[in-house]
Write a protein that holds these residues in place. Structure first.
Motif, PDB file in Angstrom:
ATOM      1  N   MET A 135      37.735   5.154  -2.997  1.00  0.00           N
ATOM      2  CA  MET A 135      38.331   6.388  -2.502  1.00  0.00           C
ATOM      3  C   MET A 135      39.331   6.026  -1.407  1.00  0.00           C
ATOM      4  O   MET A 135      39.216   4.998  -0.742  1.00  0.00           O
ATOM      5  CB  MET A 135      37.259   7.310  -1.941  1.00  0.00           C
ATOM      6  N   SER A 136      40.300   6.890  -1.231  1.00  0.00           N
ATOM      7  CA  SER A 136      41.276   6.686  -0.170  1.00  0.00           C
ATOM      8  C   SER A 136      41.640   8.033   0.424  1.00  0.00           C
ATOM      9  O   SER A 136      41.319   9.087  -0.127  1.00  0.00           O
ATOM     10  CB  SER A 136      42.531   5.982  -0.702  1.00  0.00           C
ATOM     11  N   ALA A 137      42.294   7.991   1.549  1.00  0.00           N
ATOM     12  CA  ALA A 137      42.711   9.218   2.218  1.00  0.00           C
ATOM     13  C   ALA A 137      43.969   9.755   1.544  1.00  0.00           C
ATOM     14  O   ALA A 137      45.016   9.120   1.593  1.00  0.00           O
ATOM     15  CB  ALA A 137      42.960   8.957   3.688  1.00  0.00           C
ATOM     16  N   ASP A 138      43.849  10.904   0.900  1.00  0.00           N
ATOM     17  CA  ASP A 138      45.041  11.590   0.421  1.00  0.00           C
ATOM     18  C   ASP A 138      45.811  12.170   1.596  1.00  0.00           C
ATOM     19  O   ASP A 138      47.028  12.066   1.669  1.00  0.00           O
ATOM     20  CB  ASP A 138      44.656  12.716  -0.544  1.00  0.00           C
ATOM     21  N   THR A 139      45.082  12.776   2.537  1.00  0.00           N
ATOM     22  CA  THR A 139      45.674  13.392   3.719  1.00  0.00           C
ATOM     23  C   THR A 139      44.821  13.040   4.923  1.00  0.00           C
ATOM     24  O   THR A 139      43.598  13.231   4.897  1.00  0.00           O
ATOM     25  CB  THR A 139      45.730  14.929   3.567  1.00  0.00           C
ATOM     26  N   THR A 140      45.435  12.507   5.966  1.00  0.00           N
ATOM     27  CA  THR A 140      44.739  12.232   7.222  1.00  0.00           C
ATOM     28  C   THR A 140      45.440  13.009   8.328  1.00  0.00           C
ATOM     29  O   THR A 140      46.656  12.902   8.498  1.00  0.00           O
ATOM     30  CB  THR A 140      44.734  10.735   7.564  1.00  0.00           C
ATOM     31  N   ILE A 141      44.646  13.783   9.063  1.00  0.00           N
ATOM     32  CA  ILE A 141      45.177  14.672  10.094  1.00  0.00           C
ATOM     33  C   ILE A 141      44.564  14.277  11.428  1.00  0.00           C
ATOM     34  O   ILE A 141      43.332  14.143  11.542  1.00  0.00           O
ATOM     35  CB  ILE A 141      44.857  16.141   9.756  1.00  0.00           C
ATOM     36  N   SER A 158      39.883  -0.878   6.476  1.00  0.00           N
ATOM     37  CA  SER A 158      39.516   0.367   5.792  1.00  0.00           C
ATOM     38  C   SER A 158      38.114   0.785   6.209  1.00  0.00           C
ATOM     39  O   SER A 158      37.129   0.107   5.892  1.00  0.00           O
ATOM     40  CB  SER A 158      39.548   0.185   4.270  1.00  0.00           C
ATOM     41  N   MET A 159      38.026   1.917   6.875  1.00  0.00           N
ATOM     42  CA  MET A 159      36.706   2.409   7.250  1.00  0.00           C
ATOM     43  C   MET A 159      35.939   2.934   6.039  1.00  0.00           C
ATOM     44  O   MET A 159      34.717   3.003   6.067  1.00  0.00           O
ATOM     45  CB  MET A 159      36.852   3.484   8.323  1.00  0.00           C
ATOM     46  N   TRP A 160      36.638   3.300   4.968  1.00  0.00           N
ATOM     47  CA  TRP A 160      35.915   3.677   3.756  1.00  0.00           C
ATOM     48  C   TRP A 160      35.184   2.452   3.188  1.00  0.00           C
ATOM     49  O   TRP A 160      34.013   2.539   2.806  1.00  0.00           O
ATOM     50  CB  TRP A 160      36.839   4.261   2.688  1.00  0.00           C
ATOM     51  N   LEU A 161      35.863   1.303   3.159  1.00  0.00           N
ATOM     52  CA  LEU A 161      35.200   0.095   2.692  1.00  0.00           C
ATOM     53  C   LEU A 161      34.005  -0.253   3.571  1.00  0.00           C
ATOM     54  O   LEU A 161      32.954  -0.677   3.073  1.00  0.00           O
ATOM     55  CB  LEU A 161      36.184  -1.070   2.659  1.00  0.00           C
ATOM     56  N   GLU A 162      34.151  -0.078   4.889  1.00  0.00           N
ATOM     57  CA  GLU A 162      33.017  -0.343   5.782  1.00  0.00           C
ATOM     58  C   GLU A 162      31.879   0.623   5.505  1.00  0.00           C
ATOM     59  O   GLU A 162      30.698   0.242   5.535  1.00  0.00           O
ATOM     60  CB  GLU A 162      33.449  -0.232   7.250  1.00  0.00           C
ATOM     61  N   ALA A 163      32.207   1.881   5.248  1.00  0.00           N
ATOM     62  CA  ALA A 163      31.166   2.862   4.962  1.00  0.00           C
ATOM     63  C   ALA A 163      30.412   2.497   3.691  1.00  0.00           C
ATOM     64  O   ALA A 163      29.176   2.553   3.638  1.00  0.00           O
ATOM     65  CB  ALA A 163      31.783   4.261   4.846  1.00  0.00           C
ATOM     66  N   ARG A 164      31.132   2.115   2.652  1.00  0.00           N
ATOM     67  CA  ARG A 164      30.455   1.721   1.414  1.00  0.00           C
ATOM     68  C   ARG A 164      29.608   0.463   1.634  1.00  0.00           C
ATOM     69  O   ARG A 164      28.478   0.355   1.126  1.00  0.00           O
ATOM     70  CB  ARG A 164      31.465   1.480   0.295  1.00  0.00           C
ATOM     71  N   ALA A 165      30.139  -0.483   2.418  1.00  0.00           N
ATOM     72  CA  ALA A 165      29.358  -1.689   2.720  1.00  0.00           C
ATOM     73  C   ALA A 165      28.087  -1.335   3.490  1.00  0.00           C
ATOM     74  O   ALA A 165      27.026  -1.923   3.259  1.00  0.00           O
ATOM     75  CB  ALA A 165      30.206  -2.684   3.504  1.00  0.00           C
ATOM     76  N   ALA A 166      28.190  -0.377   4.401  1.00  0.00           N
ATOM     77  CA  ALA A 166      27.004   0.040   5.161  1.00  0.00           C
ATOM     78  C   ALA A 166      25.961   0.660   4.238  1.00  0.00           C
ATOM     79  O   ALA A 166      24.750   0.449   4.408  1.00  0.00           O
ATOM     80  CB  ALA A 166      27.407   1.026   6.253  1.00  0.00           C
ATOM     81  N   LEU A 167      26.418   1.428   3.247  1.00  0.00           N
ATOM     82  CA  LEU A 167      25.490   2.023   2.288  1.00  0.00           C
ATOM     83  C   LEU A 167      24.787   0.951   1.467  1.00  0.00           C
ATOM     84  O   LEU A 167      23.546   0.922   1.374  1.00  0.00           O
ATOM     85  CB  LEU A 167      26.238   2.978   1.366  1.00  0.00           C
ATOM     86  N   THR A 168      25.547   0.066   0.863  1.00  0.00           N
ATOM     87  CA  THR A 168      24.942  -0.922  -0.030  1.00  0.00           C
ATOM     88  C   THR A 168      24.102  -1.936   0.740  1.00  0.00           C
ATOM     89  O   THR A 168      23.017  -2.321   0.302  1.00  0.00           O
ATOM     90  CB  THR A 168      26.024  -1.635  -0.858  1.00  0.00           C
ATOM     91  N   LEU A 169      24.581  -2.359   1.913  1.00  0.00           N
ATOM     92  CA  LEU A 169      23.811  -3.319   2.703  1.00  0.00           C
ATOM     93  C   LEU A 169      22.527  -2.680   3.222  1.00  0.00           C
ATOM     94  O   LEU A 169      21.462  -3.317   3.244  1.00  0.00           O
ATOM     95  CB  LEU A 169      24.652  -3.840   3.862  1.00  0.00           C
ATOM     96  N   GLY A 170      22.605  -1.422   3.636  1.00  0.00           N
ATOM     97  CA  GLY A 170      21.419  -0.743   4.127  1.00  0.00           C
ATOM     98  C   GLY A 170      20.349  -0.616   3.059  1.00  0.00           C
ATOM     99  O   GLY A 170      19.151  -0.802   3.317  1.00  0.00           O
ATOM    100  N   TRP A 221      31.384  10.233  -2.985  1.00  0.00           N
ATOM    101  CA  TRP A 221      32.403   9.674  -2.083  1.00  0.00           C
ATOM    102  C   TRP A 221      32.228   8.165  -1.897  1.00  0.00           C
ATOM    103  O   TRP A 221      33.212   7.407  -1.911  1.00  0.00           O
ATOM    104  CB  TRP A 221      32.299  10.403  -0.745  1.00  0.00           C
ATOM    105  N   LEU A 222      30.991   7.707  -1.760  1.00  0.00           N
ATOM    106  CA  LEU A 222      30.754   6.272  -1.581  1.00  0.00           C
ATOM    107  C   LEU A 222      30.352   5.556  -2.856  1.00  0.00           C
ATOM    108  O   LEU A 222      30.651   4.377  -3.034  1.00  0.00           O
ATOM    109  CB  LEU A 222      29.680   6.035  -0.514  1.00  0.00           C
ATOM    110  N   ARG A 223      29.682   6.239  -3.752  1.00  0.00           N
ATOM    111  CA  ARG A 223      29.186   5.575  -4.954  1.00  0.00           C
ATOM    112  C   ARG A 223      30.267   5.391  -6.015  1.00  0.00           C
ATOM    113  O   ARG A 223      30.236   4.422  -6.776  1.00  0.00           O
ATOM    114  CB  ARG A 223      28.046   6.398  -5.560  1.00  0.00           C
TER     115      ARG A 223
END
Length: 454
Positions: free
Chosen positions: A412-418, A330-342, A406-408
């Motif tokens: 969150m998940s993708a409702d629609t991915t195009i 999940s790139m959303w999980l990676e994004a949140r991890a990048a926020l909190t770790l940063g 979105w991150l806090r």
């Protein structure tokens, strides 16, 4: 004559178009796999054959994954190594991974890409560096085409087996001439440099401790002659630093420079243990860095100084790394991890949700040399985008800044991915009827590879 209708119109959304362009209560139109136009509720809205009302939701460019090992989802959460360091982890799993064949790679790639789509990813590289059998990257390309996923295949390689002082068993390494010949074959077959390509190829010897200096130099020369990109692991572990000093008499970054890789054609994974001077050299050369926060934290070996690398001019993208170290895609999980770790590393002002979104879109696209038409939603760019959704309970009260929310306020998940204008995830579900059968077959392969009876 009336203008031809667009293919799809998404309306009533908060649209993050690019780093410097956000549209509250906006609409975005798609035609022929491209972003056609963007506007607000007060602008003239184009006619469209299909419409999605994204009222109250966030639309962003698709996230871009710049470091992965997709085959590793066949050994997720493998019990004997869940608490191991990098080198012990590798030496335990290499004999299992030596069992992969084209069927196992096809299934693991299909599952990885479907999981990425569900996590808001529309373009991914994959570092396929072990080749116990021929044709494994061909199987990956086949999976990407079956799903309609935009894919950057990395022709990885290893030449140093345990017999030569390396870590991998002899079954998964290859001779340099075989590697270079297959690299050229894959470039001819699958590297599409044209706009809107669905597949491209990079050359990716695995690491300083798994290939020879000669192969690194020859690969850099081949990449130059064929105008393709270069990828490898670098400065990932203290054992790697010790190995480079013992074998090459220099640091990993000095070695990287000596074999012709210190250039803007290259991007590296992790880059955790450089000196300040080495960080500056990489930034000045425009070498990209794939930041993989979850993998770094789970293996426990440190993490890249993302804020400093970006300040020095290095493109920094986001990667979820191998599914046997991160154990998710999940790139959303990676994004949140990048926020909190940063923020944990640098303080409360060191990283914002917009910084992370820039890293996962523009930064990742720059690592791949593809930021002209991916990583943003400007008119004319590839129509790769995500409509995000979260529970009403989790988002209750988050009414002032949807990008930070979105991150806090996840998950969150993708409702629609195009991807390329095609809806591949709708209502949070993969739009491919093969999904259930693929997962069943994948379980069979995972059991075979792990030696677990059916």
């Amino acid at each position: 004559m009336a203008e031809t209708p667009c293919d799809l119109l998404i309306s009533n959304a908060y649209i993050y178009v690019d780093t410097d362009w956000e549209v509250p209560d906006g609409w975005i139109a798609i035609s022929d796999g491209r972003i056609h136009s963007i506007g607000t509720a007060t602008d003239e809205i184009p006619d469209a054959r299909s419409r999605i009302d994204a009222r109250g939701r966030l639309v962003t460019p698709g996230l871009i994954n710049v470091h992965h090992h997709m085959y590793q989802n066949l050994t997720r959460s493998y019990a004997p190594v869940v608490n191991a360091g990098l080198f012990d982890w590798l030496t335990t799993l290499y004999p299992l991974w030596a069992r992969v064949d084209d069927e196992a790679v096809y299934l693991s790639t299909w599952v990885a890409m479907a999981e990425l789509l569900l996590g808001g990813c529309t373009l991914s590289s994959d570092h396929m560096y072990l080749h116990p059998r021929d044709g494994l990257i061909d199987a990956q390309i086949r999976a990407s085409r079956d799903l309609g996923f935009r894919f950057y295949a990395n022709r990885g390689s290893m030449t140093r087996s345990t017999a030569d002082g390396g870590l991998p068993p002899v079954q998964v390494v290859q001779e340099p001439d075989v590697i270079l010949a297959d690299s050229e074959r894959l470039i001819d077959a699958y590297h599409d440099p044209s706009p809107g390509a669905m597949s491209r190829v990079a050359l990716a010897p695995c690491s300083p401790f798994s290939v020879t200096a000669e192969l690194m130099s020859d690969t850099a020369a081949l990449a130059e002659s064929r105008d393709v990109r270069l990828h490898t692991h670098l400065a990932e572990d203290h054992d790697e630093l010790a190995y480079c000093r013992e074998v090459y008499g220099m640091s990993p970054v000095d070695y990287f420079d000596s074999v012709g890789w210190l250039q803007s054609r290259s991007w590296v994974a992790h880059f955790i243990y450089p000196s300040d001077d080495e960080q500056a050299r990489m930034g000045a050369a425009g070498v990209g860095v794939a930041h993989c926060p979850s993998s770094n934290m789970l293996i426990g070996g440190g993490t890249a100084d993302v804020a400093r690398l970006r300040a020095l001019g290095a493109p920094v993208g986001l990667g979820c790394d191998g599914s046997a170290s991160t154990d998710h895609g999940s790139m959303w999980l990676e994004a949140r991890a990048a926020l909190t770790l940063g923020r944990y590393r640098g303080g409360s002002t060191a990283m914002t949700a917009r910084d992370v979104l820039n890293i996962a879109t523009r930064g990742s696209a720059a690592c791949l040399g593809w930021d002209d038409e991916t990583g943003h939603l400007r008119p004319g760019s590839c129509a790769d985008l995500v409509i995000w959704t979260g529970s009403a309970m989790a988002l209750a009260g988050a009414i002032t800044d949807p990008v930070e929310a979105w991150l806090r306020c996840g998950p969150m998940s993708a409702d629609t991915t195009i991807v390329a204008g095609r809806i591949l995830v709708r209502d949070g579900q993969i739009q491919n009827s093969a999904a259930s059968d693929i997962v069943t077959a994948h379980t069979v392969e995972a059991r075979r590879i792990q030696g677990v009876a059916l």
